[in-house]
Design a protein around this motif. Structure first.
Motif, mmCIF file in Angstrom:
data_model
loop_
_atom_site.group_PDB
_atom_site.id
_atom_site.type_symbol
_atom_site.label_atom_id
_atom_site.label_comp_id
_atom_site.label_asym_id
_atom_site.label_seq_id
_atom_site.Cartn_x
_atom_site.Cartn_y
_atom_site.Cartn_z
ATOM 1 N N UNK A 163 2.224 16.898 -17.538
ATOM 2 C CA UNK A 163 1.537 15.674 -17.957
ATOM 3 C C UNK A 163 1.461 14.607 -16.867
ATOM 4 N N UNK A 164 2.383 14.651 -15.908
ATOM 5 C CA UNK A 164 2.455 13.568 -14.924
ATOM 6 C C UNK A 164 2.475 14.106 -13.491
ATOM 7 N N UNK A 165 2.075 13.239 -12.577
ATOM 8 C CA UNK A 165 2.143 13.556 -11.148
ATOM 9 C C UNK A 165 2.648 12.336 -10.395
ATOM 10 N N UNK A 166 3.517 12.586 -9.463
ATOM 11 C CA UNK A 166 4.072 11.543 -8.601
ATOM 12 C C UNK A 166 3.541 11.799 -7.198
ATOM 13 N N UNK A 167 2.752 10.847 -6.674
ATOM 14 C CA UNK A 167 2.195 10.984 -5.327
ATOM 15 C C UNK A 167 2.755 9.852 -4.478
ATOM 16 N N UNK A 168 3.644 10.207 -3.578
ATOM 17 C CA UNK A 168 4.235 9.215 -2.680
ATOM 18 C C UNK A 168 3.252 8.870 -1.571
ATOM 19 N N UNK A 169 3.386 7.662 -1.006
ATOM 20 C CA UNK A 169 2.571 7.303 0.145
ATOM 21 C C UNK A 169 3.016 8.125 1.344
ATOM 22 N N UNK A 170 2.058 8.650 2.084
ATOM 23 C CA UNK A 170 2.320 9.458 3.270
ATOM 24 C C UNK A 170 2.280 8.533 4.494
ATOM 25 N N UNK A 171 3.401 8.346 5.176
ATOM 26 C CA UNK A 171 3.389 7.513 6.386
ATOM 27 C C UNK A 171 2.814 8.288 7.571
ATOM 28 N N UNK A 172 2.399 7.558 8.589
ATOM 29 C CA UNK A 172 1.914 8.179 9.821
ATOM 30 C C UNK A 172 3.118 8.409 10.738
ATOM 31 N N UNK A 173 3.303 9.652 11.150
ATOM 32 C CA UNK A 173 4.396 10.008 12.057
ATOM 33 C C UNK A 173 3.858 10.669 13.335
ATOM 34 N N UNK A 174 2.595 10.443 13.635
ATOM 35 C CA UNK A 174 2.009 11.040 14.833
ATOM 36 C C UNK A 174 2.168 10.087 16.018
ATOM 37 N N UNK A 175 2.023 10.635 17.212
ATOM 38 C CA UNK A 175 2.125 9.814 18.418
ATOM 39 C C UNK A 175 0.937 8.866 18.541
ATOM 40 N N UNK A 176 -0.244 9.365 18.201
ATOM 41 C CA UNK A 176 -1.457 8.561 18.260
ATOM 42 C C UNK A 176 -1.743 8.043 16.858
ATOM 43 N N UNK A 177 -2.012 6.764 16.729
ATOM 44 C CA UNK A 177 -2.156 6.150 15.406
ATOM 45 C C UNK A 177 -3.435 5.325 15.346
ATOM 46 N N UNK A 178 -4.132 5.442 14.235
ATOM 47 C CA UNK A 178 -5.215 4.522 13.902
ATOM 48 C C UNK A 178 -4.803 3.872 12.589
ATOM 49 N N UNK A 179 -4.532 2.583 12.619
ATOM 50 C CA UNK A 179 -3.936 1.852 11.504
ATOM 51 C C UNK A 179 -4.462 2.147 10.108
ATOM 52 N N UNK A 180 -5.774 2.068 9.879
ATOM 53 C CA UNK A 180 -6.302 2.262 8.517
ATOM 54 C C UNK A 180 -6.181 3.675 7.968
ATOM 55 N N UNK A 181 -5.852 4.639 8.813
ATOM 56 C CA UNK A 181 -5.840 6.039 8.389
ATOM 57 C C UNK A 181 -4.894 6.294 7.214
ATOM 58 N N UNK A 182 -3.705 5.732 7.237
ATOM 59 C CA UNK A 182 -2.740 5.972 6.154
ATOM 60 C C UNK A 182 -3.286 5.488 4.816
ATOM 61 N N UNK A 183 -3.860 4.290 4.787
ATOM 62 C CA UNK A 183 -4.423 3.774 3.531
ATOM 63 C C UNK A 183 -5.585 4.626 3.046
ATOM 64 N N UNK A 184 -6.451 5.038 3.964
ATOM 65 C CA UNK A 184 -7.589 5.883 3.592
ATOM 66 C C UNK A 184 -7.073 7.187 2.975
ATOM 67 N N UNK A 185 -6.082 7.808 3.622
ATOM 68 C CA UNK A 185 -5.533 9.067 3.121
ATOM 69 C C UNK A 185 -4.853 8.885 1.767
ATOM 70 N N UNK A 186 -3.950 7.915 1.680
ATOM 71 C CA UNK A 186 -3.184 7.726 0.439
ATOM 72 C C UNK A 186 -4.093 7.414 -0.740
ATOM 73 N N UNK A 187 -5.094 6.569 -0.536
ATOM 74 C CA UNK A 187 -6.023 6.237 -1.624
ATOM 75 C C UNK A 187 -6.867 7.442 -2.025
ATOM 76 N N UNK A 188 -7.352 8.194 -1.049
ATOM 77 C CA UNK A 188 -8.177 9.373 -1.352
ATOM 78 C C UNK A 188 -7.387 10.420 -2.122
ATOM 79 N N UNK A 189 -6.129 10.655 -1.712
ATOM 80 C CA UNK A 189 -5.317 11.668 -2.387
ATOM 81 C C UNK A 189 -5.061 11.273 -3.844
ATOM 82 N N UNK A 190 -4.713 10.019 -4.084
ATOM 83 C CA UNK A 190 -4.460 9.559 -5.453
ATOM 84 C C UNK A 190 -5.743 9.591 -6.281
ATOM 85 N N UNK A 191 -6.854 9.183 -5.673
ATOM 86 C CA UNK A 191 -8.141 9.215 -6.372
ATOM 87 C C UNK A 191 -8.545 10.640 -6.730
ATOM 88 N N UNK A 192 -8.271 11.581 -5.833
ATOM 89 C CA UNK A 192 -8.620 12.987 -6.077
ATOM 90 C C UNK A 192 -7.991 13.479 -7.377
#
Length: 155
Positions: A22-51
């Motif tokens: 009945x339920x799903x727990x989706x944690x926020x995925x932090x960025x742990x890569x050497x190269x970072x683009x700031x908005x990427x984490x929010x884009x990913x986390x929102x898309x995964x939850x929306x999916x």
């Protein structure tokens, strides 16, 4: 003679027994890569939850979900993909890799930890800044589709 049946819904590709899950727990995925683009984490986390919100009837909870997703964005990189006749880079490949840990508390045989990757190319005549948001959004959608299929679509 008795027969038993299980209620299972296929809703946009999902195959979930909603009588047990009945339920799903989706944690926020932090960025742990050497190269970072700031908005990427929010884009990913929102898309995964929306999916999962848009394609299942699962209720998203902060803890103790029947299904649990967590992980991190482990790689975000670009590399030369092809070279022009003049010897210069003609295309650049951009890729994202996400490490995912999936736990199904109803059926632990479905638990896994694995990486999902998506990549795309762009012409080197374009600057990364001019195409980054569109390309990251496209790759994130691809990765979220892969995660969805691996966790609840039972492909």
């Amino acid at each position: 003679m008795f027969t038993s049946c299980t209620v299972s819904y296929k809703f946009n590709g999902a195959s979930i027994d909603y009588t047990k899950t009945k339920t799903i727990q989706i944690s926020d995925f932090p960025i742990r890569s050497n190269y970072v683009w700031g908005p990427m984490a929010n884009i990913f986390n929102n898309q995964l939850k929306d999916q999962f919100a848009n394609h299942t009837k699962l209720i998203q909870v902060r803890r103790n979900g029947d299904l649990r997703l967590d992980g991190e964005i482990t790689r975000y990189e670009q590399r030369n993909k092809s070279v022009s006749a003049e010897g210069y880079s003609a295309q650049t490949e951009l890729s994202i890799t996400v490490n995912v840990r999936f736990t199904n508390t109803v059926n632990h045989s479905e638990d896994f930890e694995r990486q999902f990757t998506a990549s795309t190319t762009y012409e080197t005549t374009q600057s990364l800044n001019s195409v980054q948001e569109e390309l990251v959004t496209q790759m994130v959608k691809d990765i979220c589709d892969q995660i969805f299929n691996a966790t609840v679509a039972n492909w």
